[in-house]
Write a protein that holds these residues in place. Structure first.
Motif, PDB file in Angstrom:
ATOM      1  N   VAL A 175      38.364  41.001  56.526  1.00 15.57           N
ATOM      2  CA  VAL A 175      37.322  41.824  55.923  1.00 15.57           C
ATOM      3  C   VAL A 175      37.467  41.788  54.406  1.00 15.57           C
ATOM      4  N   ILE A 176      36.419  41.333  53.717  1.00 10.79           N
ATOM      5  CA  ILE A 176      36.420  41.253  52.253  1.00 10.79           C
ATOM      6  C   ILE A 176      35.752  42.516  51.713  1.00 10.79           C
ATOM      7  N   PRO A 177      36.479  43.371  51.010  1.00 11.55           N
ATOM      8  CA  PRO A 177      35.881  44.599  50.477  1.00 11.55           C
ATOM      9  C   PRO A 177      35.041  44.325  49.235  1.00 11.55           C
ATOM     10  N   HIS A 178      33.950  43.602  49.437  1.00 11.72           N
ATOM     11  CA  HIS A 178      33.120  43.167  48.303  1.00 11.72           C
ATOM     12  C   HIS A 178      31.741  42.797  48.817  1.00 11.72           C
ATOM     13  N   THR A 179      30.794  42.592  47.880  1.00  8.54           N
ATOM     14  CA  THR A 179      29.449  42.146  48.254  1.00  8.54           C
ATOM     15  C   THR A 179      29.341  40.630  48.270  1.00  8.54           C
ATOM     16  N   TYR A 180      30.324  39.938  47.701  1.00  7.56           N
ATOM     17  CA  TYR A 180      30.326  38.481  47.706  1.00  7.56           C
ATOM     18  C   TYR A 180      31.764  37.978  47.737  1.00  7.56           C
ATOM     19  N   CYS A 181      31.931  36.676  47.869  1.00  8.13           N
ATOM     20  CA  CYS A 181      33.265  36.090  48.010  1.00  8.13           C
ATOM     21  C   CYS A 181      33.919  35.918  46.640  1.00  8.13           C
ATOM     22  N   GLU A 182      34.314  37.021  46.065  1.00  7.77           N
ATOM     23  CA  GLU A 182      35.036  37.008  44.791  1.00  7.77           C
ATOM     24  C   GLU A 182      36.435  36.443  45.033  1.00  7.77           C
ATOM     25  N   HIS A 183      36.899  35.575  44.158  1.00 10.55           N
ATOM     26  CA  HIS A 183      38.122  34.806  44.402  1.00 10.55           C
ATOM     27  C   HIS A 183      39.320  35.681  44.762  1.00 10.55           C
ATOM     28  N   ILE A 184      39.645  36.652  43.919  1.00  9.92           N
ATOM     29  CA  ILE A 184      40.822  37.481  44.152  1.00  9.92           C
ATOM     30  C   ILE A 184      40.667  38.328  45.413  1.00  9.92           C
ATOM     31  N   ALA A 185      39.458  38.817  45.674  1.00  9.15           N
ATOM     32  CA  ALA A 185      39.225  39.623  46.879  1.00  9.15           C
ATOM     33  C   ALA A 185      39.500  38.811  48.140  1.00  9.15           C
ATOM     34  N   VAL A 186      39.136  37.521  48.137  1.00  4.49           N
ATOM     35  CA  VAL A 186      39.395  36.652  49.290  1.00  4.49           C
ATOM     36  C   VAL A 186      40.882  36.332  49.385  1.00  4.49           C
ATOM     37  N   VAL A 187      41.509  36.030  48.254  1.00  4.11           N
ATOM     38  CA  VAL A 187      42.937  35.685  48.231  1.00  4.11           C
ATOM     39  C   VAL A 187      43.785  36.835  48.769  1.00  4.11           C
ATOM     40  N   LYS A 188      43.410  38.067  48.451  1.00  2.00           N
ATOM     41  CA  LYS A 188      44.187  39.231  48.893  1.00  2.00           C
ATOM     42  C   LYS A 188      44.213  39.378  50.410  1.00  2.00           C
ATOM     43  N   MET A 189      43.258  38.784  51.123  1.00  4.65           N
ATOM     44  CA  MET A 189      43.230  38.878  52.589  1.00  4.65           C
ATOM     45  C   MET A 189      44.271  37.993  53.253  1.00  4.65           C
ATOM     46  N   SER A 190      44.748  36.977  52.535  1.00  6.93           N
ATOM     47  CA  SER A 190      45.648  36.001  53.138  1.00  6.93           C
ATOM     48  C   SER A 190      46.997  36.624  53.504  1.00  6.93           C
ATOM     49  N   CYS A 191      47.555  36.132  54.593  1.00  4.09           N
ATOM     50  CA  CYS A 191      48.895  36.582  54.988  1.00  4.09           C
ATOM     51  C   CYS A 191      49.947  35.567  54.557  1.00  4.09           C
ATOM     52  N   GLY A 192      49.571  34.609  53.704  1.00  6.13           N
ATOM     53  CA  GLY A 192      50.510  33.614  53.197  1.00  6.13           C
ATOM     54  C   GLY A 192      50.847  33.847  51.733  1.00  6.13           C
ATOM     55  N   ASP A 193      51.530  32.887  51.127  1.00 10.03           N
ATOM     56  CA  ASP A 193      51.917  32.972  49.716  1.00 10.03           C
ATOM     57  C   ASP A 193      50.709  32.615  48.842  1.00 10.03           C
ATOM     58  N   THR A 194      50.298  33.556  48.003  1.00 14.20           N
ATOM     59  CA  THR A 194      49.094  33.356  47.178  1.00 14.20           C
ATOM     60  C   THR A 194      49.424  33.179  45.694  1.00 14.20           C
ATOM     61  N   THR A 195      50.680  32.905  45.394  1.00 21.39           N
ATOM     62  CA  THR A 195      51.097  32.788  43.990  1.00 21.39           C
ATOM     63  C   THR A 195      50.319  31.710  43.246  1.00 21.39           C
ATOM     64  N   VAL A 196      50.175  30.539  43.868  1.00 19.86           N
ATOM     65  CA  VAL A 196      49.464  29.423  43.222  1.00 19.86           C
ATOM     66  C   VAL A 196      48.009  29.804  42.975  1.00 19.86           C
ATOM     67  N   ASN A 197      47.390  30.428  43.969  1.00 21.02           N
ATOM     68  CA  ASN A 197      45.974  30.816  43.835  1.00 21.02           C
ATOM     69  C   ASN A 197      45.771  31.814  42.704  1.00 21.02           C
ATOM     70  N   ARG A 198      46.618  32.835  42.669  1.00 18.92           N
ATOM     71  CA  ARG A 198      46.482  33.859  41.629  1.00 18.92           C
ATOM     72  C   ARG A 198      46.735  33.266  40.251  1.00 18.92           C
ATOM     73  N   THR A 199      47.755  32.413  40.155  1.00 17.46           N
ATOM     74  CA  THR A 199      48.094  31.806  38.864  1.00 17.46           C
ATOM     75  C   THR A 199      46.969  30.900  38.383  1.00 17.46           C
ATOM     76  N   TYR A 200      46.439  30.059  39.301  1.00 15.20           N
ATOM     77  CA  TYR A 200      45.374  29.139  38.899  1.00 15.20           C
ATOM     78  C   TYR A 200      44.117  29.894  38.489  1.00 15.20           C
ATOM     79  N   GLY A 201      43.784  30.942  39.242  1.00 18.23           N
ATOM     80  CA  GLY A 201      42.613  31.745  38.893  1.00 18.23           C
ATOM     81  C   GLY A 201      42.733  32.351  37.509  1.00 18.23           C
ATOM     82  N   LEU A 202      43.925  32.859  37.189  1.00 17.34           N
ATOM     83  CA  LEU A 202      44.146  33.465  35.876  1.00 17.34           C
ATOM     84  C   LEU A 202      44.121  32.410  34.778  1.00 17.34           C
ATOM     85  N   VAL A 203      44.719  31.246  35.070  1.00 19.92           N
ATOM     86  CA  VAL A 203      44.784  30.172  34.070  1.00 19.92           C
ATOM     87  C   VAL A 203      43.385  29.676  33.709  1.00 19.92           C
ATOM     88  N   ILE A 204      42.540  29.388  34.710  1.00 17.59           N
ATOM     89  CA  ILE A 204      41.216  28.842  34.372  1.00 17.59           C
ATOM     90  C   ILE A 204      40.345  29.899  33.690  1.00 17.59           C
TER      91      ILE A 204
END
Length: 312
Positions: A175-204
């Motif tokens: 369940v995405i607590p949002h009106t659209y697929c915002e990157h961080i909102a989708v990443v937070k749902m994962s049950c895996g390691d999201t370090t790369v995703n969060r870092t890349y999102g912040l970097v770009i």
């Protein structure tokens, strides 16, 4: 009654919750959403139509304005129709592929918009600092090439983002607590390691916005220095007035975006519905205001729009 809508029946789907905490007000919230969206479509399509029809407007500045109108239409259209389906019809399911596609096109359009604002700043710099060489430095073909470079940059920087999300494992929480697929909102749902995703999102975010704001700032430092060398106050006002529309559009575009990104990542004490409303305002307000700002501040465009409006 609403509970079944929060459980995806298919493991290849996500659920977009809308605006958590304001579910009862979704119908009322849909009124400004749909109003802003319709106004933005009318304004931006009007600009595209008028510039296409009027050969006297086939100039670099208006070509850039058409590019901005296209990105504004793209950004709002990526989000608003699905948000209205959530508000009106409780159609909350979205496939994983659809979610990642929405994420890509939305972020690519935002990166493209930022590149266009940089090119507009360069356009104003050449117009004020090198007016006699403007026609030779900024031709329509050169503006088109700069637009293509901006598009390639947006695709290359943004494409890894949904691909990195695609490789993440998603367990029971879809369940995405949002009106659209915002990157961080989708990443937070994962049950895996999201370090790369969060870092890349912040970097770009900082690469695109940081670099572009630096280039825009440099352009305006050079513009102000050139203006201060002019002795006539009337010439001062005339020179700076040519930048007014671009400055207004930058403030309207970058301010809500930066505020939304920073509060979403670091404003842990801010309510979830505030985060989401801010994120949606960034996608609704600039596309609505940009054609209005340029329509008011650019006399040549205002006159042509008035001509076609009177014919209707």
């Amino acid at each position: 009654m609403a509970a079944p809508n929060l459980t995806p029946s298919d493991p290849s789907t996500f659920i977009l919750k809308g605006i958590p905490g304001l579910e009862d007000a979704h119908i009322w919230i849909s009124i400004p959403f749909s109003t802003f969206y319709v106004i933005s479509l009318l304004g931006n399509f009007m600009i595209l139509f008028v510039v296409t029809e009027e050969k006297t407007l086939h100039k670099p500045m208006y070509l850039l304005l058409c590019m901005l109108a296209l990105t504004d239409i793209g950004m709002s259209t990526c989000v608003v129709p699905k948000a209205l389906c959530i508000f009106w019809f409780h159609s909350k399911e979205i496939t994983v592929d659809g979610c990642l596609t929405q994420m890509f096109f939305l972020n690519a359009a935002a990166a493209m918009q930022s590149a266009i604002l940089v090119t507009m700043a360069f356009d104003r710099y050449v117009a004020i600092c090198h007016p006699l060489r403007y026609a030779t430095i900024l031709t329509n073909s050169r503006i088109a090439k700069l637009g293509l470079v901006g598009l390639i940059r947006a695709v290359l920087l943004v494409l890894p983002q949904p691909l990195l999300v695609w490789r993440l494992p998603f367990c029971s929480n879809r369940v995405i607590p949002h009106t659209y697929c915002e990157h961080i909102a989708v990443v937070k749902m994962s049950c895996g390691d999201t370090t790369v995703n969060r870092t890349y999102g912040l970097v770009i975010t900082f690469v695109i916005i940081g670099l572009d704001l630096t280039l825009i700032g440099l352009s305006y430092v050079l513009i102000i220095r050139a203006v201060l060398r002019i002795s006539s106050k009337k010439a001062h006002r005339k020179a700076l007035n040519t930048c007014t529309a671009h400055i207004c559009v930058m403030l309207v575009s970058y301010t809500p975006y930066l505020f939304s990104v920073l509060t979403h990542r670091f404003g842990q004490g801010i309510a979830a519905h505030v985060h989401i409303l801010l994120a949606n305002l960034y996608l609704l307000v600039p596309p609505m205001l940009n054609p209005i700002i340029y329509g008011i501040k650019t006399k040549e465009l205002r006159d042509k729009v008035g001509k076609y409006t009177c014919r209707m």
